[in-house]
Design a protein around this motif. Structure first.
Motif, PDB file in Angstrom:
ATOM      1  N   VAL A 151      30.935  51.779  43.970  1.00  0.00           N
ATOM      2  CA  VAL A 151      31.513  50.331  43.651  1.00  0.00           C
ATOM      3  C   VAL A 151      31.905  50.739  42.413  1.00  0.00           C
ATOM      4  CG1 VAL A 151      29.188  49.546  43.235  1.00  0.00           C
ATOM      5  CG2 VAL A 151      31.005  48.017  43.774  1.00  0.00           C
ATOM      6  N   PHE A 152      33.196  50.058  42.045  1.00  0.00           N
ATOM      7  CA  PHE A 152      33.486  49.928  40.530  1.00  0.00           C
ATOM      8  C   PHE A 152      33.633  48.689  40.070  1.00  0.00           C
ATOM      9  CE2 PHE A 152      34.563  54.266  41.852  1.00  0.00           C
ATOM     10  CZ  PHE A 152      34.692  54.963  40.437  1.00  0.00           C
ATOM     11  N   PHE A 153      33.327  48.309  38.760  1.00  0.00           N
ATOM     12  CA  PHE A 153      33.480  47.111  38.260  1.00  0.00           C
ATOM     13  C   PHE A 153      34.367  47.162  36.856  1.00  0.00           C
ATOM     14  CE2 PHE A 153      29.330  47.697  40.025  1.00  0.00           C
ATOM     15  CZ  PHE A 153      28.965  46.334  40.594  1.00  0.00           C
ATOM     16  N   ARG A 154      34.729  46.047  36.389  1.00  0.00           N
ATOM     17  CA  ARG A 154      35.549  45.735  35.285  1.00  0.00           C
ATOM     18  C   ARG A 154      34.728  44.813  34.525  1.00  0.00           C
ATOM     19  NH1 ARG A 154      40.358  43.961  37.154  1.00  0.00           N
ATOM     20  NH2 ARG A 154      39.120  42.166  37.878  1.00  0.00           N
ATOM     21  N   LEU A 155      34.485  45.201  33.242  1.00  0.00           N
ATOM     22  CA  LEU A 155      33.687  44.462  32.362  1.00  0.00           C
ATOM     23  C   LEU A 155      34.743  43.596  31.631  1.00  0.00           C
ATOM     24  CD1 LEU A 155      30.858  43.577  31.441  1.00  0.00           C
ATOM     25  CD2 LEU A 155      31.265  45.043  29.568  1.00  0.00           C
ATOM     26  N   ARG A 156      34.612  42.528  31.925  1.00  0.00           N
ATOM     27  CA  ARG A 156      35.724  41.256  31.197  1.00  0.00           C
ATOM     28  C   ARG A 156      35.071  40.707  30.154  1.00  0.00           C
ATOM     29  NH1 ARG A 156      40.402  39.017  32.756  1.00  0.00           N
ATOM     30  NH2 ARG A 156      40.045  39.936  34.995  1.00  0.00           N
ATOM     31  N   PRO A 157      35.443  41.483  28.843  1.00  0.00           N
ATOM     32  CA  PRO A 157      34.539  41.077  27.625  1.00  0.00           C
ATOM     33  C   PRO A 157      34.637  39.727  26.980  1.00  0.00           C
ATOM     34  CG  PRO A 157      36.725  42.233  27.147  1.00  0.00           C
ATOM     35  CD  PRO A 157      36.761  42.235  28.565  1.00  0.00           C
ATOM     36  N   HIS A 158      33.918  39.207  26.510  1.00  0.00           N
ATOM     37  CA  HIS A 158      34.083  37.946  25.872  1.00  0.00           C
ATOM     38  C   HIS A 158      33.277  38.231  24.272  1.00  0.00           C
ATOM     39  CE1 HIS A 158      29.484  37.286  25.782  1.00  0.00           C
ATOM     40  NE2 HIS A 158      29.878  37.270  27.151  1.00  0.00           N
ATOM     41  N   TRP A 159      33.080  39.482  24.183  1.00  0.00           N
ATOM     42  CA  TRP A 159      32.579  39.801  22.792  1.00  0.00           C
ATOM     43  C   TRP A 159      32.513  41.412  22.570  1.00  0.00           C
ATOM     44  CZ3 TRP A 159      29.093  42.864  20.122  1.00  0.00           C
ATOM     45  CH2 TRP A 159      28.966  42.362  18.718  1.00  0.00           C
ATOM     46  N   MET A 160      33.207  41.723  21.599  1.00  0.00           N
ATOM     47  CA  MET A 160      33.281  43.123  21.411  1.00  0.00           C
ATOM     48  C   MET A 160      33.512  43.748  19.776  1.00  0.00           C
ATOM     49  SD  MET A 160      36.204  46.069  22.965  1.00  0.00           S
ATOM     50  CE  MET A 160      35.989  45.704  24.410  1.00  0.00           C
ATOM     51  N   THR A 161      32.833  44.555  19.395  1.00  0.00           N
ATOM     52  CA  THR A 161      33.040  44.887  17.897  1.00  0.00           C
ATOM     53  C   THR A 161      32.602  46.383  17.990  1.00  0.00           C
ATOM     54  OG1 THR A 161      32.106  44.421  15.768  1.00  0.00           O
ATOM     55  CG2 THR A 161      30.362  44.767  17.473  1.00  0.00           C
ATOM     56  N   VAL A 162      33.282  47.186  16.748  1.00  0.00           N
ATOM     57  CA  VAL A 162      33.300  48.327  16.754  1.00  0.00           C
ATOM     58  C   VAL A 162      33.005  48.738  15.120  1.00  0.00           C
ATOM     59  CG1 VAL A 162      34.999  50.267  16.703  1.00  0.00           C
ATOM     60  CG2 VAL A 162      35.289  48.361  18.276  1.00  0.00           C
ATOM     61  N   TYR A 163      32.089  49.693  15.223  1.00  0.00           N
ATOM     62  CA  TYR A 163      31.598  50.348  13.945  1.00  0.00           C
ATOM     63  C   TYR A 163      32.169  51.879  13.998  1.00  0.00           C
ATOM     64  CZ  TYR A 163      28.805  52.646  10.317  1.00  0.00           C
ATOM     65  OH  TYR A 163      28.277  53.359   9.417  1.00  0.00           O
TER      66      TYR A 163
END
Length: 173
Positions: A151-163
């Motif tokens: 089974v595959f999922f998509r994570l629909r983001p509501h918050w994302m940050t990058v260091y």
């Protein structure tokens, strides 16, 4: 990089809003000179990337496990066995977080809602045919029983940050 200009714009807006709404502590670590733009991020996150996936049990206890992550169209996609505990957790409680880290050079942290792409006995997501072709090309046509085993999922983001303190170092590796 598979993102359209519209997807890059949406991803950049998400990155900007997430960092702006973060605590002062996080902003002291992920400063403007220690992060990436959406375009830079999509050039770095190609192919399979190992993710730490956090789910929640029925008792509200956190669980973390590893999954193969794929950053496509400005979102994370990942799969697991249909019988895995994390698959049950995500189906019942779709709130999830993922982290991809490469030493001290890169950290991508995302919170969102997991959406099933190929539900057992259900109608697949509109993106599923394109993604299935991508996964079969990557893992092999016969790697799995694509209808029954995974089974595959998509994570629909509501918050994302990058260091990422040094983009040049990331692209040199």
């Amino acid at each position: 990089m598979r993102e359209t200009p519209e997807e890059l714009t949406a991803l950049q807006a998400l990155l900007d809003a997430s960092l702006a709404g973060s605590t002062s502590h996080l902003r002291s670590i992920i400063a403007p000179d220690r992060t990436l733009t959406a375009e830079q991020l999509t050039t770095i996150l190609t192919g399979m990337r190992t993710l730490a996936l956090s789910t929640v049990t029925v008792k509200g206890e956190p669980r973390i496990s590893g999954v193969d992550g794929h950053f496509l169209h400005g979102r994370w996609y990942f799969g697991t066995a249909r019988t895995a505990a994390k698959a049950r957790h995500l189906t019942a409680r779709p709130a999830a977080s993922v982290a991809h880290m490469r030493g001290e050079e890169l950290g991508v942290f995302t919170h969102g809602t997991a959406e099933t792409l190929n539900p057992a006995g259900g109608e697949p997501d509109a993106e599923w045919p394109e993604l299935l072709a991508y996964f079969k090309d990557l893992y092999g046509e016969e790697a799995f029983d694509w209808d029954n085993d995974v089974v595959f999922f998509r994570l629909r983001p509501h918050w994302m940050t990058v260091y990422a303190p040094d983009f040049a170092k990331l692209t040199a590796d």
